[in-house]
Design a protein around this motif. Structure first.
Motif, PDB file in Angstrom:
ATOM      1  N   GLN A 103       0.824  -1.204   0.000  1.00 36.02           N
ATOM      2  CA  GLN A 103       0.000   0.000   0.000  1.00 36.02           C
ATOM      3  C   GLN A 103       0.860   1.256   0.000  1.00 36.02           C
ATOM      4  O   GLN A 103       0.544   2.236  -0.678  1.00 36.02           O
ATOM      5  N   LYS A 119       2.182   1.790  -3.493  1.00 36.02           N
ATOM      6  CA  LYS A 119       1.126   2.324  -4.367  1.00 36.02           C
ATOM      7  C   LYS A 119       0.903   3.804  -4.100  1.00 36.02           C
ATOM      8  O   LYS A 119       0.734   4.605  -5.027  1.00 36.02           O
ATOM      9  N   THR A 120       0.886   4.179  -2.833  1.00 32.73           N
ATOM     10  CA  THR A 120       0.655   5.577  -2.469  1.00 32.73           C
ATOM     11  C   THR A 120       1.782   6.457  -2.989  1.00 32.73           C
ATOM     12  O   THR A 120       1.534   7.537  -3.535  1.00 32.73           O
ATOM     13  N   ALA A 163       3.783   5.840  -5.532  1.00 33.73           N
ATOM     14  CA  ALA A 163       3.710   5.889  -7.000  1.00 33.73           C
ATOM     15  C   ALA A 163       2.610   6.842  -7.446  1.00 33.73           C
ATOM     16  O   ALA A 163       2.796   7.630  -8.381  1.00 33.73           O
ATOM     17  N   ASN A 164       1.467   6.808  -6.787  1.00 33.26           N
ATOM     18  CA  ASN A 164       0.373   7.714  -7.134  1.00 33.26           C
ATOM     19  C   ASN A 164       0.731   9.167  -6.827  1.00 33.26           C
ATOM     20  O   ASN A 164       0.350  10.072  -7.564  1.00 33.26           O
ATOM     21  N   ALA A 165       1.447   9.390  -5.749  1.00 32.09           N
ATOM     22  CA  ALA A 165       1.860  10.759  -5.418  1.00 32.09           C
ATOM     23  C   ALA A 165       2.820  11.294  -6.471  1.00 32.09           C
ATOM     24  O   ALA A 165       2.741  12.470  -6.855  1.00 32.09           O
ATOM     25  N   GLU A 166       3.716  10.451  -6.963  1.00 30.49           N
ATOM     26  CA  GLU A 166       4.651  10.886  -8.001  1.00 30.49           C
ATOM     27  C   GLU A 166       3.933  11.168  -9.321  1.00 30.49           C
ATOM     28  O   GLU A 166       4.337  12.047 -10.064  1.00 30.49           O
ATOM     29  N   ARG A 167       2.859  10.441  -9.591  1.00 26.14           N
ATOM     30  CA  ARG A 167       2.091  10.675 -10.817  1.00 26.14           C
ATOM     31  C   ARG A 167       1.168  11.873 -10.693  1.00 26.14           C
ATOM     32  O   ARG A 167       0.595  12.321 -11.667  1.00 26.14           O
ATOM     33  N   VAL A 227      -1.621  12.048  -8.660  1.00 26.60           N
ATOM     34  CA  VAL A 227      -3.012  11.654  -8.446  1.00 26.60           C
ATOM     35  C   VAL A 227      -3.653  12.477  -7.328  1.00 26.60           C
ATOM     36  O   VAL A 227      -4.836  12.795  -7.382  1.00 26.60           O
ATOM     37  N   PHE A 228      -2.877  12.860  -6.346  1.00 27.36           N
ATOM     38  CA  PHE A 228      -3.411  13.571  -5.191  1.00 27.36           C
ATOM     39  C   PHE A 228      -3.421  15.087  -5.389  1.00 27.36           C
ATOM     40  O   PHE A 228      -3.678  15.831  -4.457  1.00 27.36           O
TER      41      PHE A 228
END
Length: 84
Positions: free
Chosen positions: A47, A50-51, A53-57, A59-60
């Motif tokens: 988890q 995933k968090t 990776a999403n922060a680098e993309r 998403v947040f």
């Protein structure tokens, strides 16, 4: 108070040392707890990955980072030490 201890020892005698053992049930319970802990740690690591990776993309949303040091950081640089 002594009467209570005397009655308690008469009702619930202390077992001999060779009569006390954990047994296989306790062993398998311990193994299950170790396995559950390992699974929870594995899931937690997944988890977190995933968090990140999403922060680098992004998403947040955009992450605002201050360009200049904050007042506290500025004081630490001047004083040369940190205060709790």
């Amino acid at each position: 108070m002594d009467l209570v201890l005397l009655l308690a020892s008469a009702v619930d005698p202390v077992p001999e040392a060779e009569d006390v053992r954990a047994g296989w049930g306790a062993f398998w319970l311990f193994v299950a707890l170790v396995a559950a802990t390992a699974l929870l740690m594995w899931s937690f690591v997944r988890q977190i990955r995933k968090t990140r990776a999403n922060a680098e993309r992004g998403v947040f949303g955009p992450v605002e980072r201050p360009e200049e040091p904050t007042e506290r950081e500025h004081r630490v640089e001047q004083d040369g030490e940190t205060r709790g």
